[in-house]
Design a protein around this motif. Sequence first.
Motif, mmCIF file in Angstrom:
data_model
loop_
_atom_site.group_PDB
_atom_site.id
_atom_site.type_symbol
_atom_site.label_atom_id
_atom_site.label_comp_id
_atom_site.label_asym_id
_atom_site.label_seq_id
_atom_site.Cartn_x
_atom_site.Cartn_y
_atom_site.Cartn_z
ATOM 1 N N LYS A 79 -3.661 4.137 3.915
ATOM 2 C CA LYS A 79 -4.812 3.265 3.726
ATOM 3 C C LYS A 79 -5.458 2.999 5.081
ATOM 4 O O LYS A 79 -4.774 2.878 6.094
ATOM 5 C CB LYS A 79 -4.352 1.940 3.115
ATOM 6 C CG LYS A 79 -4.012 2.064 1.645
ATOM 7 C CD LYS A 79 -3.479 0.773 1.110
ATOM 8 C CE LYS A 79 -2.024 0.640 1.477
ATOM 9 N NZ LYS A 79 -1.428 -0.626 1.066
ATOM 10 N N MET A 124 -5.594 8.654 -2.713
ATOM 11 C CA MET A 124 -4.501 7.920 -3.357
ATOM 12 C C MET A 124 -3.321 8.867 -3.544
ATOM 13 O O MET A 124 -3.386 9.812 -4.331
ATOM 14 C CB MET A 124 -4.991 7.403 -4.709
ATOM 15 C CG MET A 124 -3.926 6.723 -5.539
ATOM 16 S SD MET A 124 -3.473 5.141 -4.832
ATOM 17 C CE MET A 124 -1.889 4.888 -5.602
ATOM 18 N N ALA A 145 2.966 8.836 -6.535
ATOM 19 C CA ALA A 145 4.253 8.159 -6.346
ATOM 20 C C ALA A 145 5.312 9.186 -5.965
ATOM 21 O O ALA A 145 5.409 10.240 -6.582
ATOM 22 C CB ALA A 145 4.667 7.453 -7.620
ATOM 23 N N VAL A 197 -1.132 6.748 -10.854
ATOM 24 C CA VAL A 197 -0.274 6.548 -9.691
ATOM 25 C C VAL A 197 0.822 7.625 -9.653
ATOM 26 O O VAL A 197 1.366 7.918 -8.593
ATOM 27 C CB VAL A 197 0.305 5.107 -9.694
ATOM 28 C CG1 VAL A 197 1.376 4.926 -8.636
ATOM 29 C CG2 VAL A 197 -0.812 4.098 -9.484
ATOM 30 N N ASN A 217 -7.923 3.597 -2.347
ATOM 31 C CA ASN A 217 -6.470 3.759 -2.542
ATOM 32 C C ASN A 217 -5.736 2.425 -2.519
ATOM 33 O O ASN A 217 -4.806 2.205 -3.300
ATOM 34 C CB ASN A 217 -5.862 4.774 -1.547
ATOM 35 C CG ASN A 217 -6.227 4.494 -0.108
ATOM 36 O OD1 ASN A 217 -6.840 3.474 0.206
ATOM 37 N ND2 ASN A 217 -5.864 5.410 0.785
ATOM 38 N N GLU A 226 -3.477 0.931 -5.685
ATOM 39 C CA GLU A 226 -2.081 0.596 -5.430
ATOM 40 C C GLU A 226 -1.800 -0.859 -5.844
ATOM 41 O O GLU A 226 -0.824 -1.159 -6.537
ATOM 42 C CB GLU A 226 -1.801 0.779 -3.935
ATOM 43 C CG GLU A 226 -0.365 0.590 -3.542
ATOM 44 C CD GLU A 226 -0.206 0.737 -2.030
ATOM 45 O OE1 GLU A 226 -0.243 1.893 -1.559
ATOM 46 O OE2 GLU A 226 -0.077 -0.283 -1.324
ATOM 47 N N ASN A 227 -2.695 -1.737 -5.456
ATOM 48 C CA ASN A 227 -2.542 -3.152 -5.759
ATOM 49 C C ASN A 227 -2.658 -3.428 -7.263
ATOM 50 O O ASN A 227 -1.877 -4.196 -7.830
ATOM 51 C CB ASN A 227 -3.603 -3.911 -4.956
ATOM 52 C CG ASN A 227 -3.488 -5.407 -5.122
ATOM 53 O OD1 ASN A 227 -4.407 -6.025 -5.637
ATOM 54 N ND2 ASN A 227 -2.377 -5.990 -4.723
ATOM 55 N N TYR A 284 -1.926 -1.425 -9.609
ATOM 56 C CA TYR A 284 -0.686 -0.944 -10.230
ATOM 57 C C TYR A 284 0.450 -1.921 -9.983
ATOM 58 O O TYR A 284 1.139 -2.337 -10.914
ATOM 59 C CB TYR A 284 -0.318 0.454 -9.693
ATOM 60 C CG TYR A 284 1.097 0.831 -10.062
ATOM 61 C CD1 TYR A 284 1.414 1.144 -11.379
ATOM 62 C CD2 TYR A 284 2.126 0.784 -9.121
ATOM 63 C CE1 TYR A 284 2.724 1.428 -11.747
ATOM 64 C CE2 TYR A 284 3.438 1.057 -9.475
ATOM 65 C CZ TYR A 284 3.723 1.378 -10.788
ATOM 66 O OH TYR A 284 5.019 1.640 -11.159
ATOM 67 N N GLU A 285 0.632 -2.308 -8.726
ATOM 68 C CA GLU A 285 1.772 -3.175 -8.405
ATOM 69 C C GLU A 285 1.705 -4.505 -9.133
ATOM 70 O O GLU A 285 2.724 -5.065 -9.511
ATOM 71 C CB GLU A 285 1.861 -3.406 -6.895
ATOM 72 C CG GLU A 285 2.568 -2.243 -6.220
ATOM 73 C CD GLU A 285 2.425 -2.250 -4.710
ATOM 74 O OE1 GLU A 285 1.844 -3.214 -4.165
ATOM 75 O OE2 GLU A 285 2.887 -1.276 -4.098
#
Length: 597
Positions: free
Chosen positions: A3, A108, A111, A151, A524, A528-529, A531-532
Amino acid sequence: MNKLIDRITEEVTKAFTEAGYDEKYGKVTLSNRPDLCEFQCNGAMAAAKEYKCAPFMISDKIAESLAANPMFEMAESVKPGFLNLKINSDYLAEYLNSMQKDEGRFGMDKAEDPKTIMIDYGGPNVAKPLHVGHLRSAIIGESVKRIGKFVGHNVIGDVHLGDWGLQMGLIITELKERKPELVYFDESYTGEYPEEPPFTISELEEIYPTASGKSKEDAAYKEAAMQATFELQNGRRGYQALLSHILNVSVTDLKRNYENLNVSFELWKGESDAQPYIPDMVEKMKKDGFAYISDGALVVDVKEETDTKEVPPCMILKSDGASLYNTTDLATLVWRMKDYNPDEVIYVVDKRQELYFTQVFRCARKTGIVKPETELKFLGFGTMNGKDGKPFKTRQGGVMRLEYLLSSINEEMLKKILENQKSKEDLDINEEEAKATAKTVALSAVKYGDLSNQASKDYIFDVERFTSFEGNTGPYILYTIVRIKSILGKYQAQGKSVEECLSNIKAASSASQKDLMLALSRFNGVIENAYEETAPHKICAYIYELANAFNGFYHGTKILSETDEETQKSYIAILMLTKEILEVCIDLLGFSAPERM
Ligand code: ARG
């Protein structure tokens, strides 16, 4: 791809350690004063305490060392000890070029060690039409699933049909009243049952509410329905054959409805699929000493010392030995673990069921149905309210069928599209295209209207606002995409190639262009955020900002009449990247954009 903000943090951290300070002070965040800077670091404020000096003595030193760093256009120390930063425009342009080259992922990363995640969403009940209460689960669950897949995880959606329990007995009872001559009711019958269902979907949808109404008034009727449920659950052949018919007819209809919502499921399992696992599960719970009889019922204690509110025991079997909603959910976890061994199971269900799921999760953990490391997550959503602030109803005060809701919004949207077309002479959309477009845009209105709120909050379903082409709405996002497509189309109509522009992004030449480029660079991190935190609303907030940044740039920049070829290529490349990122994001939200509107 790292990032951008991490790359900046890395440089700032280096500056801190080189000046003799601890690395923990180098953390950089997005600026909360975009008028002054793009990024900021407040580490010197905290470091001053440890190193017992004035914060600006530290921030001055860091700013000085960063001034020589080509990554920054500006590194300023501001009293009492803040670091204000602006990224170098060439650096930013190169970052975007790398994003563009990273086709389909735009920076991005996938995983590294993919998890298996099961999502329990939808939760419709067979033989009952989908109503607005099922809308949120479908919309949120679908988006959470798509985000997880993007992801790079192995995500499996399971619709978890409500196909067990009294509702089935009610239908059977009513059917028996109406057509007692059907072979399904003849207990001496041993042959094959007919393949044709003895009812249509519209009959079925009428049978259930009728039966449910009767059972509330007539005790004997209710008794009969309970008896039928019991016999069904104990394997009466004719009733099981009826259950299959009910399921087939219902599921065909449900699939059609979900398809209209752009929602699909990997698994079409239901509560009934869990039944075979119940006896062994219960036996084991007893044998291991977890389940005991309390007031005749079989229960498992699930309270914990740290509870501030009472968590009642999880009931496994009623005193008459009948299973419950709990039993089914626990037994469902048994086959989920056996067949898929998921690392995580996420339940997208009305938040009023939160306590219930706390009981189920604790019981599953305690009795070893799931492994200690299996994550069980409850994603509870709030209520969809009408403009009066009360749960959304029809004008007559009834529960609104999802189909009606969607078709009324389609109509609203069609009107807007036809109106919009009148103001644009070059848009001659025929009726068929207008209808298809209306459907696409209407879906964006409904889904974005829902997903832009944090899932756990209630929200007001406001057709007027959701279908507007302006403001924080789905149609506004689509309008922005369509606008970009139109510019790209005109560029190509001049005989030029868009492909040749790709990865030709140059340093920004205006503030609005840099704003747009900064917004693009955040892609990205946002995914990510989202998803988390299992939070599709973060993607909505992002694309709204991105669309605004794009429109700011568009209004201040001559794109098609730009005479400098390199500058124009850079613009077109930025347009492509903006379009692609918006498209990826709306796909993660579960809708798409038309060609024009
Ligand atoms: N069918 C249920 C209802 O309409 C929702 C099911 C939720 N999922 C679950 N695993 N219990 O309320």
